[in-house]
Design a protein around this motif. Structure first.
Motif, PDB file in Angstrom:
ATOM      1  N   TRP A   1      -3.632   9.592  -5.436  1.00  0.00           N
ATOM      2  CA  TRP A   1      -3.903  10.968  -5.047  1.00  0.00           C
ATOM      3  C   TRP A   1      -3.663  11.175  -3.560  1.00  0.00           C
ATOM      4  CZ3 TRP A   1      -5.137  14.744  -8.507  1.00  0.00           C
ATOM      5  CH2 TRP A   1      -5.579  14.348  -9.774  1.00  0.00           C
ATOM      6  N   GLY A   2      -3.204  12.368  -3.217  1.00  0.00           N
ATOM      7  CA  GLY A   2      -3.177  12.779  -1.832  1.00  0.00           C
ATOM      8  C   GLY A   2      -4.531  13.325  -1.428  1.00  0.00           C
ATOM      9  N   GLN A   3      -4.638  13.737  -0.163  1.00  0.00           N
ATOM     10  CA  GLN A   3      -5.922  14.194   0.359  1.00  0.00           C
ATOM     11  C   GLN A   3      -6.172  15.669   0.053  1.00  0.00           C
ATOM     12  OE1 GLN A   3      -3.197  14.040   2.114  1.00  0.00           O
ATOM     13  NE2 GLN A   3      -3.152  15.981   3.250  1.00  0.00           N
ATOM     14  N   GLY A   4      -5.137  16.393  -0.321  1.00  0.00           N
ATOM     15  CA  GLY A   4      -5.286  17.803  -0.671  1.00  0.00           C
ATOM     16  C   GLY A   4      -4.906  18.732   0.466  1.00  0.00           C
ATOM     17  N   THR A   5      -4.479  19.929   0.096  1.00  0.00           N
ATOM     18  CA  THR A   5      -4.162  20.965   1.067  1.00  0.00           C
ATOM     19  C   THR A   5      -4.735  22.291   0.562  1.00  0.00           C
ATOM     20  OG1 THR A   5      -2.374  22.007   2.355  1.00  0.00           O
ATOM     21  CG2 THR A   5      -1.879  21.476   0.061  1.00  0.00           C
ATOM     22  N   GLN A   6      -5.368  23.037   1.449  1.00  0.00           N
ATOM     23  CA  GLN A   6      -6.047  24.275   1.065  1.00  0.00           C
ATOM     24  C   GLN A   6      -5.057  25.423   0.937  1.00  0.00           C
ATOM     25  OE1 GLN A   6      -9.495  24.910   0.435  1.00  0.00           O
ATOM     26  NE2 GLN A   6      -8.681  26.893  -0.249  1.00  0.00           N
TER      27      GLN A   6
ATOM     28  N   VAL B   1      -2.488  33.253   2.692  1.00  0.00           N
ATOM     29  CA  VAL B   1      -1.424  34.202   2.377  1.00  0.00           C
ATOM     30  C   VAL B   1      -2.031  35.381   1.628  1.00  0.00           C
ATOM     31  CG1 VAL B   1      -0.865  33.073   0.185  1.00  0.00           C
ATOM     32  CG2 VAL B   1       0.895  34.383   1.385  1.00  0.00           C
ATOM     33  N   GLN B   2      -1.417  36.529   1.752  1.00  0.00           N
ATOM     34  CA  GLN B   2      -1.877  37.703   1.020  1.00  0.00           C
ATOM     35  C   GLN B   2      -1.398  37.658  -0.424  1.00  0.00           C
ATOM     36  OE1 GLN B   2      -0.529  41.154   3.265  1.00  0.00           O
ATOM     37  NE2 GLN B   2      -2.553  41.322   4.227  1.00  0.00           N
ATOM     38  N   ALA B   3      -2.113  38.326  -1.275  1.00  0.00           N
ATOM     39  CA  ALA B   3      -1.700  38.410  -2.677  1.00  0.00           C
ATOM     40  C   ALA B   3      -0.276  38.933  -2.770  1.00  0.00           C
ATOM     41  CB  ALA B   3      -2.652  39.316  -3.441  1.00  0.00           C
ATOM     42  N   GLY B   4       0.498  38.303  -3.652  1.00  0.00           N
ATOM     43  CA  GLY B   4       1.906  38.646  -3.797  1.00  0.00           C
ATOM     44  C   GLY B   4       2.825  37.810  -2.941  1.00  0.00           C
ATOM     45  N   GLY B   5       2.246  37.049  -2.022  1.00  0.00           N
ATOM     46  CA  GLY B   5       3.038  36.226  -1.132  1.00  0.00           C
ATOM     47  C   GLY B   5       3.438  34.895  -1.748  1.00  0.00           C
ATOM     48  N   SER B   6       4.083  34.061  -0.929  1.00  0.00           N
ATOM     49  CA  SER B   6       4.609  32.774  -1.396  1.00  0.00           C
ATOM     50  C   SER B   6       4.221  31.653  -0.443  1.00  0.00           C
ATOM     51  CB  SER B   6       6.141  32.825  -1.486  1.00  0.00           C
ATOM     52  OG  SER B   6       6.564  33.792  -2.416  1.00  0.00           O
ATOM     53  N   LEU B   7       4.108  30.469  -0.997  1.00  0.00           N
ATOM     54  CA  LEU B   7       3.927  29.239  -0.238  1.00  0.00           C
ATOM     55  C   LEU B   7       4.709  28.135  -0.919  1.00  0.00           C
ATOM     56  CD1 LEU B   7       0.072  29.150   0.549  1.00  0.00           C
ATOM     57  CD2 LEU B   7       1.911  29.441   2.212  1.00  0.00           C
ATOM     58  N   ARG B   8       5.115  27.156  -0.136  1.00  0.00           N
ATOM     59  CA  ARG B   8       5.781  25.976  -0.681  1.00  0.00           C
ATOM     60  C   ARG B   8       5.016  24.744  -0.239  1.00  0.00           C
ATOM     61  NH1 ARG B   8      11.315  22.864   0.785  1.00  0.00           N
ATOM     62  NH2 ARG B   8      12.003  22.297  -1.314  1.00  0.00           N
ATOM     63  N   LEU B   9       4.498  24.034  -1.213  1.00  0.00           N
ATOM     64  CA  LEU B   9       3.773  22.795  -0.932  1.00  0.00           C
ATOM     65  C   LEU B   9       4.714  21.608  -1.052  1.00  0.00           C
ATOM     66  CD1 LEU B   9       0.472  23.366  -2.973  1.00  0.00           C
ATOM     67  CD2 LEU B   9       1.050  24.134  -0.662  1.00  0.00           C
ATOM     68  N   SER B  10       4.476  20.613  -0.199  1.00  0.00           N
ATOM     69  CA  SER B  10       5.241  19.372  -0.269  1.00  0.00           C
ATOM     70  C   SER B  10       4.277  18.204  -0.360  1.00  0.00           C
ATOM     71  CB  SER B  10       6.101  19.199   0.985  1.00  0.00           C
ATOM     72  OG  SER B  10       7.027  20.240   1.125  1.00  0.00           O
ATOM     73  N   CYS B  11       4.705  17.155  -1.031  1.00  0.00           N
ATOM     74  CA  CYS B  11       3.910  15.930  -1.134  1.00  0.00           C
ATOM     75  C   CYS B  11       4.869  14.764  -1.004  1.00  0.00           C
ATOM     76  CB  CYS B  11       3.164  15.878  -2.452  1.00  0.00           C
ATOM     77  SG  CYS B  11       2.325  14.301  -2.751  1.00  0.00           S
ATOM     78  N   ALA B  12       4.726  14.026   0.081  1.00  0.00           N
ATOM     79  CA  ALA B  12       5.612  12.910   0.357  1.00  0.00           C
ATOM     80  C   ALA B  12       4.888  11.588   0.131  1.00  0.00           C
ATOM     81  CB  ALA B  12       6.114  12.985   1.793  1.00  0.00           C
TER      82      ALA B  12
ATOM     83  N   GLN C   1       0.845  -1.189   0.000  1.00  0.00           N
ATOM     84  CA  GLN C   1       0.000   0.000   0.000  1.00  0.00           C
ATOM     85  C   GLN C   1       0.881   1.239   0.000  1.00  0.00           C
ATOM     86  OE1 GLN C   1      -3.029  -0.712  -0.331  1.00  0.00           O
ATOM     87  NE2 GLN C   1      -4.263   1.075   0.170  1.00  0.00           N
ATOM     88  N   VAL C   2       0.431   2.279  -0.685  1.00  0.00           N
ATOM     89  CA  VAL C   2       1.182   3.525  -0.722  1.00  0.00           C
ATOM     90  C   VAL C   2       0.228   4.679  -0.403  1.00  0.00           C
ATOM     91  CG1 VAL C   2       2.890   2.712  -2.387  1.00  0.00           C
ATOM     92  CG2 VAL C   2       0.762   3.734  -3.201  1.00  0.00           C
ATOM     93  N   GLN C   3       0.796   5.772   0.020  1.00  0.00           N
ATOM     94  CA  GLN C   3      -0.007   6.963   0.233  1.00  0.00           C
ATOM     95  C   GLN C   3       0.803   8.206  -0.050  1.00  0.00           C
ATOM     96  OE1 GLN C   3      -1.465   7.599   4.187  1.00  0.00           O
ATOM     97  NE2 GLN C   3       0.506   7.286   5.171  1.00  0.00           N
ATOM     98  N   LEU C   4       0.077   9.288  -0.338  1.00  0.00           N
ATOM     99  CA  LEU C   4       0.657  10.592  -0.581  1.00  0.00           C
ATOM    100  C   LEU C   4       0.103  11.550   0.462  1.00  0.00           C
ATOM    101  CD1 LEU C   4       0.133  10.744  -4.452  1.00  0.00           C
ATOM    102  CD2 LEU C   4       2.306  10.380  -3.284  1.00  0.00           C
ATOM    103  N   VAL C   5       0.973  12.325   1.065  1.00  0.00           N
ATOM    104  CA  VAL C   5       0.548  13.277   2.088  1.00  0.00           C
ATOM    105  C   VAL C   5       1.074  14.654   1.725  1.00  0.00           C
ATOM    106  CG1 VAL C   5       0.624  13.920   4.514  1.00  0.00           C
ATOM    107  CG2 VAL C   5       0.503  11.501   3.864  1.00  0.00           C
ATOM    108  N   GLU C   6       0.141  15.597   1.514  1.00  0.00           N
ATOM    109  CA  GLU C   6       0.523  16.969   1.193  1.00  0.00           C
ATOM    110  C   GLU C   6       0.624  17.804   2.462  1.00  0.00           C
ATOM    111  OE1 GLU C   6      -2.552  16.008  -2.225  1.00  0.00           O
ATOM    112  OE2 GLU C   6      -2.383  15.651  -0.068  1.00  0.00           O
ATOM    113  N   SER C   7       1.423  18.852   2.373  1.00  0.00           N
ATOM    114  CA  SER C   7       1.529  19.824   3.452  1.00  0.00           C
ATOM    115  C   SER C   7       1.982  21.152   2.870  1.00  0.00           C
ATOM    116  CB  SER C   7       2.524  19.356   4.521  1.00  0.00           C
ATOM    117  OG  SER C   7       3.809  19.185   3.955  1.00  0.00           O
TER     118      SER C   7
END
Length: 122
Positions: free
Chosen positions: A112-117, A12-23, A1-7
């Motif tokens: 598929w992972g479960q998703g991150t908002q 964030v405000q417009a113009g900002g940054s985020l970094r998503l990870s999926c393991a 069995q395998v799984q994907l987990v996002e984080s």
């Protein structure tokens, strides 16, 4: 069995940054194609960016130049660096990966992972 987990999602405000990870975890033999999709309320799921095992990348036109997809094969992880975020980037971001794993026998498929908002305020 395998799984994907996002984080890495968040507000964030417009113009900002985020970094998503999926393991990816499990008895993984290999991971081929990895991608980030997003789905906003009332809209269809769309491909945002993808990367092959040979690190060939693809970007949706509206994110090209702002988002960068990368992968760390040693960690079975794919990242999405998102810069200059806009309110229209608001969505649930989901990770997808084509994986081959072993559980007695060999199995393969797209998972598929479960998703991150991700919410971008104006």
């Amino acid at each position: 069995q395998v799984q994907l987990v996002e984080s890495g999602g968040g507000l964030v405000q417009a113009g900002g940054s985020l970094r998503l990870s999926c393991a990816a975890s499990g008895t993984i033999v290999s991971i081929n194609h990895m991608g980030w999709y997003r789905q906003a309320p009332g809209k269809q799921r769309e491909l945002v960016a993808s990367i092959t095992s040979g690190e060939i990348t693809y970007y949706k036109g509206s994110v090209e130049g702002r988002f960068t997809i990368s992968r760390d094969n040693a960690k079975n992880t794919v990242y999405l660096q998102m810069n200059s975020l806009k309110p229209e980037d608001t969505a649930v971001y989901l990770c997808n990966a084509e994986m081959k794993y072993i559980r007695g026998s060999y199995y393969s498929g797209a998972y598929w992972g479960q998703g991150t908002q991700v919410t971008v305020s104006s």
